[in-house]
Design a protein around this motif. Structure first.
Motif, PDB file in Angstrom:
ATOM      1  N   TYR A  15       0.184  -4.591  -0.512  1.00 19.67           N
ATOM      2  CA  TYR A  15      -0.756  -4.491   0.901  1.00 19.67           C
ATOM      3  C   TYR A  15      -2.356  -5.163   0.556  1.00 19.67           C
ATOM      4  CZ  TYR A  15       3.033  -1.169   1.453  1.00 19.67           C
ATOM      5  OH  TYR A  15       4.290  -0.595   1.661  1.00 19.67           O
ATOM      6  N   GLU A  17      -4.161  -6.559   2.626  1.00 20.11           N
ATOM      7  CA  GLU A  17      -4.798  -6.407   3.782  1.00 20.11           C
ATOM      8  C   GLU A  17      -5.812  -5.031   3.743  1.00 20.11           C
ATOM      9  OE1 GLU A  17      -1.065  -4.809   4.734  1.00 20.11           O
ATOM     10  OE2 GLU A  17      -1.667  -6.455   4.052  1.00 20.11           O
ATOM     11  N   ASP A  18      -5.233  -4.075   2.526  1.00 16.39           N
ATOM     12  CA  ASP A  18      -5.820  -2.809   2.696  1.00 16.39           C
ATOM     13  C   ASP A  18      -7.024  -3.035   1.528  1.00 16.39           C
ATOM     14  OD1 ASP A  18      -4.111  -1.713   4.353  1.00 16.39           O
ATOM     15  OD2 ASP A  18      -2.840  -0.977   3.232  1.00 16.39           O
ATOM     16  N   VAL A  20     -10.585  -3.071  -0.126  1.00 20.87           N
ATOM     17  CA  VAL A  20     -12.073  -2.907   0.427  1.00 20.87           C
ATOM     18  C   VAL A  20     -12.863  -2.884  -0.737  1.00 20.87           C
ATOM     19  CG1 VAL A  20     -13.508  -1.592   1.873  1.00 20.87           C
ATOM     20  CG2 VAL A  20     -11.234  -1.509   2.641  1.00 20.87           C
ATOM     21  N   THR A  35     -11.067   0.011  -3.208  1.00 18.29           N
ATOM     22  CA  THR A  35     -10.350   1.042  -2.554  1.00 18.29           C
ATOM     23  C   THR A  35      -8.899  -0.057  -2.088  1.00 18.29           C
ATOM     24  OG1 THR A  35     -12.087   2.225  -1.389  1.00 18.29           O
ATOM     25  CG2 THR A  35      -9.798   2.674  -0.646  1.00 18.29           C
ATOM     26  N   VAL A  36      -7.837   0.695  -2.470  1.00 16.81           N
ATOM     27  CA  VAL A  36      -6.544  -0.057  -2.185  1.00 16.81           C
ATOM     28  C   VAL A  36      -5.801   0.889  -1.479  1.00 16.81           C
ATOM     29  CG1 VAL A  36      -6.681  -1.825  -4.211  1.00 16.81           C
ATOM     30  CG2 VAL A  36      -5.724   0.239  -4.472  1.00 16.81           C
ATOM     31  N   ASN A  37      -4.597   0.382  -0.920  1.00 16.94           N
ATOM     32  CA  ASN A  37      -3.402   1.096  -0.363  1.00 16.94           C
ATOM     33  C   ASN A  37      -3.150   2.234  -1.619  1.00 16.94           C
ATOM     34  OD1 ASN A  37      -0.468   2.040   0.271  1.00 16.94           O
ATOM     35  ND2 ASN A  37      -1.177   0.847   1.978  1.00 16.94           N
ATOM     36  N   GLU A  38      -2.718   3.414  -1.176  1.00 11.69           N
ATOM     37  CA  GLU A  38      -2.255   4.464  -1.935  1.00 11.69           C
ATOM     38  C   GLU A  38      -1.214   4.129  -2.813  1.00 11.69           C
ATOM     39  OE1 GLU A  38       0.257   7.727   0.447  1.00 11.69           O
ATOM     40  OE2 GLU A  38      -1.911   7.900   0.556  1.00 11.69           O
TER      41      GLU A  38
END
Length: 75
Positions: A15, A17-18, A20, A35-38
């Motif tokens: 992901y 797009e996640d 940050v 920060t990335v998707n869990e």
């Protein structure tokens, strides 16, 4: 530096797009909060933290301000 971190992490995650990257600058250090998707945290950290260590090594080597320490937090 934020672009470098994003460039390194994007191919690793499902992901992109996640992703940050936030920058916090203090007197003697600069902290980058990634920060990335869990579901992608394990892929960015890697087995025994090897990928995270490699990312940190590249980021530390690319630092532009000699007087400040660079930190990378992965969340």
């Amino acid at each position: 530096m934020k672009a470098l971190i994003e460039t390194i992490v994007t191919p690793l995650v499902d992901y992109p797009e996640d992703i940050v990257v936030k920058e916090t600058e203090e007197e003697t250090k600069v902290i980058y909060h990634l920060t990335v998707n869990e579901n992608d945290v394990g892929k960015v950290i890697g087995k025994n933290g090897r990928i995270a260590k490699a990312i940190r090594t590249v980021v530390y080597a690319a630092k532009s301000d000699v007087n400040k320490r660079i930190y990378l937090d992965i969340m």
